[in-house]
Motif scaffolding. Structure first.
Motif, PDB file in Angstrom:
ATOM      1  N   GLN A  13      -6.185   2.480 -13.261  1.00 33.27           N
ATOM      2  CA  GLN A  13      -6.110   1.107 -12.767  1.00 33.27           C
ATOM      3  C   GLN A  13      -4.858   0.380 -13.234  1.00 33.27           C
ATOM      4  O   GLN A  13      -4.205  -0.321 -12.460  1.00 33.27           O
ATOM      5  N   GLN A  14      -4.497   0.533 -14.517  1.00 29.51           N
ATOM      6  CA  GLN A  14      -3.330  -0.172 -15.052  1.00 29.51           C
ATOM      7  C   GLN A  14      -2.045   0.295 -14.394  1.00 29.51           C
ATOM      8  O   GLN A  14      -1.145  -0.510 -14.120  1.00 29.51           O
ATOM      9  N   LEU A  15      -1.931   1.591 -14.127  1.00 29.50           N
ATOM     10  CA  LEU A  15      -0.763   2.107 -13.425  1.00 29.50           C
ATOM     11  C   LEU A  15      -0.679   1.516 -12.030  1.00 29.50           C
ATOM     12  O   LEU A  15       0.382   1.066 -11.590  1.00 29.50           O
ATOM     13  N   ASN A  16      -1.794   1.508 -11.327  1.00 26.99           N
ATOM     14  CA  ASN A  16      -1.821   0.946  -9.982  1.00 26.99           C
ATOM     15  C   ASN A  16      -1.424  -0.527  -9.983  1.00 26.99           C
ATOM     16  O   ASN A  16      -0.632  -0.981  -9.151  1.00 26.99           O
ATOM     17  N   GLU A  17      -1.950  -1.284 -10.951  1.00 29.58           N
ATOM     18  CA  GLU A  17      -1.634  -2.710 -11.044  1.00 29.58           C
ATOM     19  C   GLU A  17      -0.154  -2.924 -11.359  1.00 29.58           C
ATOM     20  O   GLU A  17       0.479  -3.832 -10.812  1.00 29.58           O
ATOM     21  N   SER A  18       0.390  -2.091 -12.221  1.00 27.86           N
ATOM     22  CA  SER A  18       1.789  -2.231 -12.610  1.00 27.86           C
ATOM     23  C   SER A  18       2.717  -1.975 -11.426  1.00 27.86           C
ATOM     24  O   SER A  18       3.666  -2.734 -11.181  1.00 27.86           O
ATOM     25  N   VAL A  19       2.454  -0.901 -10.680  1.00 26.27           N
ATOM     26  CA  VAL A  19       3.264  -0.593  -9.497  1.00 26.27           C
ATOM     27  C   VAL A  19       3.120  -1.702  -8.463  1.00 26.27           C
ATOM     28  O   VAL A  19       4.117  -2.167  -7.887  1.00 26.27           O
ATOM     29  N   GLU A  20       1.901  -2.152  -8.230  1.00 25.36           N
ATOM     30  CA  GLU A  20       1.672  -3.181  -7.213  1.00 25.36           C
ATOM     31  C   GLU A  20       2.280  -4.521  -7.614  1.00 25.36           C
ATOM     32  O   GLU A  20       2.857  -5.217  -6.775  1.00 25.36           O
ATOM     33  N   ASP A  21       2.173  -4.878  -8.875  1.00 25.17           N
ATOM     34  CA  ASP A  21       2.794  -6.118  -9.345  1.00 25.17           C
ATOM     35  C   ASP A  21       4.294  -6.111  -9.084  1.00 25.17           C
ATOM     36  O   ASP A  21       4.870  -7.107  -8.632  1.00 25.17           O
ATOM     37  N   ASP A  22       4.937  -4.987  -9.389  1.00 28.74           N
ATOM     38  CA  ASP A  22       6.384  -4.868  -9.159  1.00 28.74           C
ATOM     39  C   ASP A  22       6.717  -5.005  -7.678  1.00 28.74           C
ATOM     40  O   ASP A  22       7.666  -5.706  -7.292  1.00 28.74           O
ATOM     41  N   LEU A  23       5.947  -4.329  -6.839  1.00 28.98           N
ATOM     42  CA  LEU A  23       6.202  -4.381  -5.407  1.00 28.98           C
ATOM     43  C   LEU A  23       5.987  -5.790  -4.849  1.00 28.98           C
ATOM     44  O   LEU A  23       6.779  -6.272  -4.024  1.00 28.98           O
ATOM     45  N   ILE A  24       4.928  -6.448  -5.284  1.00 29.05           N
ATOM     46  CA  ILE A  24       4.656  -7.805  -4.806  1.00 29.05           C
ATOM     47  C   ILE A  24       5.814  -8.729  -5.142  1.00 29.05           C
ATOM     48  O   ILE A  24       6.256  -9.536  -4.309  1.00 29.05           O
ATOM     49  N   ARG A  25       6.333  -8.612  -6.357  1.00 29.36           N
ATOM     50  CA  ARG A  25       7.453  -9.456  -6.770  1.00 29.36           C
ATOM     51  C   ARG A  25       8.680  -9.202  -5.896  1.00 29.36           C
ATOM     52  O   ARG A  25       9.364 -10.132  -5.463  1.00 29.36           O
ATOM     53  N   LEU A  26       8.970  -7.940  -5.624  1.00 36.55           N
ATOM     54  CA  LEU A  26      10.142  -7.586  -4.830  1.00 36.55           C
ATOM     55  C   LEU A  26       9.963  -7.933  -3.350  1.00 36.55           C
ATOM     56  O   LEU A  26      10.882  -8.439  -2.699  1.00 36.55           O
ATOM     57  N   VAL A  27       8.796  -7.648  -2.812  1.00 37.64           N
ATOM     58  CA  VAL A  27       8.538  -7.935  -1.399  1.00 37.64           C
ATOM     59  C   VAL A  27       8.586  -9.440  -1.134  1.00 37.64           C
ATOM     60  O   VAL A  27       9.158  -9.892  -0.131  1.00 37.64           O
ATOM     61  N   THR A  28       8.015 -10.211  -2.031  1.00 36.83           N
ATOM     62  CA  THR A  28       8.029 -11.665  -1.874  1.00 36.83           C
ATOM     63  C   THR A  28       9.453 -12.186  -1.862  1.00 36.83           C
ATOM     64  O   THR A  28       9.831 -13.007  -1.016  1.00 36.83           O
ATOM     65  N   ARG A  29      10.262 -11.708  -2.778  1.00 38.68           N
ATOM     66  CA  ARG A  29      11.663 -12.116  -2.839  1.00 38.68           C
ATOM     67  C   ARG A  29      12.441 -11.625  -1.616  1.00 38.68           C
ATOM     68  O   ARG A  29      13.245 -12.356  -1.035  1.00 38.68           O
ATOM     69  N   GLY A  30      12.166 -10.380  -1.213  1.00 40.75           N
ATOM     70  CA  GLY A  30      12.847  -9.828  -0.049  1.00 40.75           C
ATOM     71  C   GLY A  30      12.538 -10.608   1.218  1.00 40.75           C
ATOM     72  O   GLY A  30      13.426 -10.854   2.047  1.00 40.75           O
TER      73      GLY A  30
END
Length: 270
Positions: A13-30
């Protein structure tokens, strides 16, 4: 088959959350950059920044728990697909990881049975997002007075955490002047001299950064390493040779800090 079904079967779960958190931050900015007209292709913005961070796992030759790299490849491929992206190399490595995980009976029988469907699902064309994803809550498990190293493209930068913003939301860091081409240890810090940032007036000033998204300790992307969990401020960098800081700190995150650090430590900033 749904993305959550795959990540649930990976069981980290923590790995999944970490990857998703990073993607959300980048996608939102993109998305914001694209809507503002300064970016044409969100994927070309997201993937390089994402890989600069997660390549610290994917390209690591030692120091990882067995099968962790395979789980990261599979999680990355799944989350990229969820947010509308697909990288050929990551997908291929994820498919190979499925076979390796099954051959060594790392995951469940259900994962083994559903593997053909998972493979076919990951090979389908992802659907592009039409709206910004929901932002996750900012939190950090790092603490005041910690000394850390940050790996950016194989160069290791050392930083000191002066304080935390809010209720454990974000650490405020300052960089030491020393850099390394290998993972450093605390005793490698021979001089506690701070690295400054050169501003438009050509003056090099003391600089601190509030890094949002710097959550897990240990860092699941293998990019940030704790060198010392200090109980006092004796390791704080000495910035007496620098001009006064502009403001208290600059708001940043794990991705925008990458270019900032490269510029700070470039020859033009010396």
């Amino acid at each position: 088959m749904k993305h959550k079904q795959i990540t649930d079967k990976i069981g980290f779960q923590q790995l999944n959350e970490s990857v998703e958190d990073d993607l959300i931050r980048l996608v939102t900015r993109g998305m914001a950059l694209k809507n503002g007209g300064s970016l044409d292709d969100i994927e070309s913005y997201v993937l390089p920044l994402m890989l600069t961070r997660w390549n610290c796992v994917l390209k690591a030759e030692t120091g990882l728990v067995r099968y962790y790299k395979e789980k990261v490849y599979l999680t990355l491929a799944t989350q990229l697909h969820k947010y509308g992206f697909s990288d050929k190399h990551i997908t291929e490595k994820a498919l190979e990881a499925i076979d390796l995980l099954n051959d060594n009976v790392v995951l469940s029988d259900d994962f083994f049975r559903k593997s053909p469907k998972i493979k076919e699902f990951l090979k389908t064309k992802p659907t592009a997002l039409k709206r910004k994803p929901s932002r996750q809550k900012n939190i950090t498990f790092f603490r005041e007075n910690d000394v850390i190293s940050i790996n950016i493209d194989g160069t290791y930068y050392i930083a000191f955490i002066h304080k935390l913003i809010g209720v454990n939301e974000s650490p405020v860091i300052e960089f030491y002047e020393q850099v390394f081409n290998r993972p450093p240890k605390l005793e490698d810090i021979k001089i506690k001299k701070a690295r400054g940032q050169q501003y438009n007036d050509d003056i090099i000033r003391a600089s601190k950064f509030a890094i949002y998204g710097m959550k897990y300790q240990p860092d699941l992307a293998n990019q940030i390493h704790l060198l010392s969990a200090s109980e006092n401020s004796t390791m704080a960098p000495d910035s007496s040779h620098l001009e006064e800081c502009v403001g208290v700190y600059t708001v940043s995150n794990l991705f925008t800090i990458q270019d900032t650090v490269r510029k700070m430590f470039s020859e033009s900033s010396i």
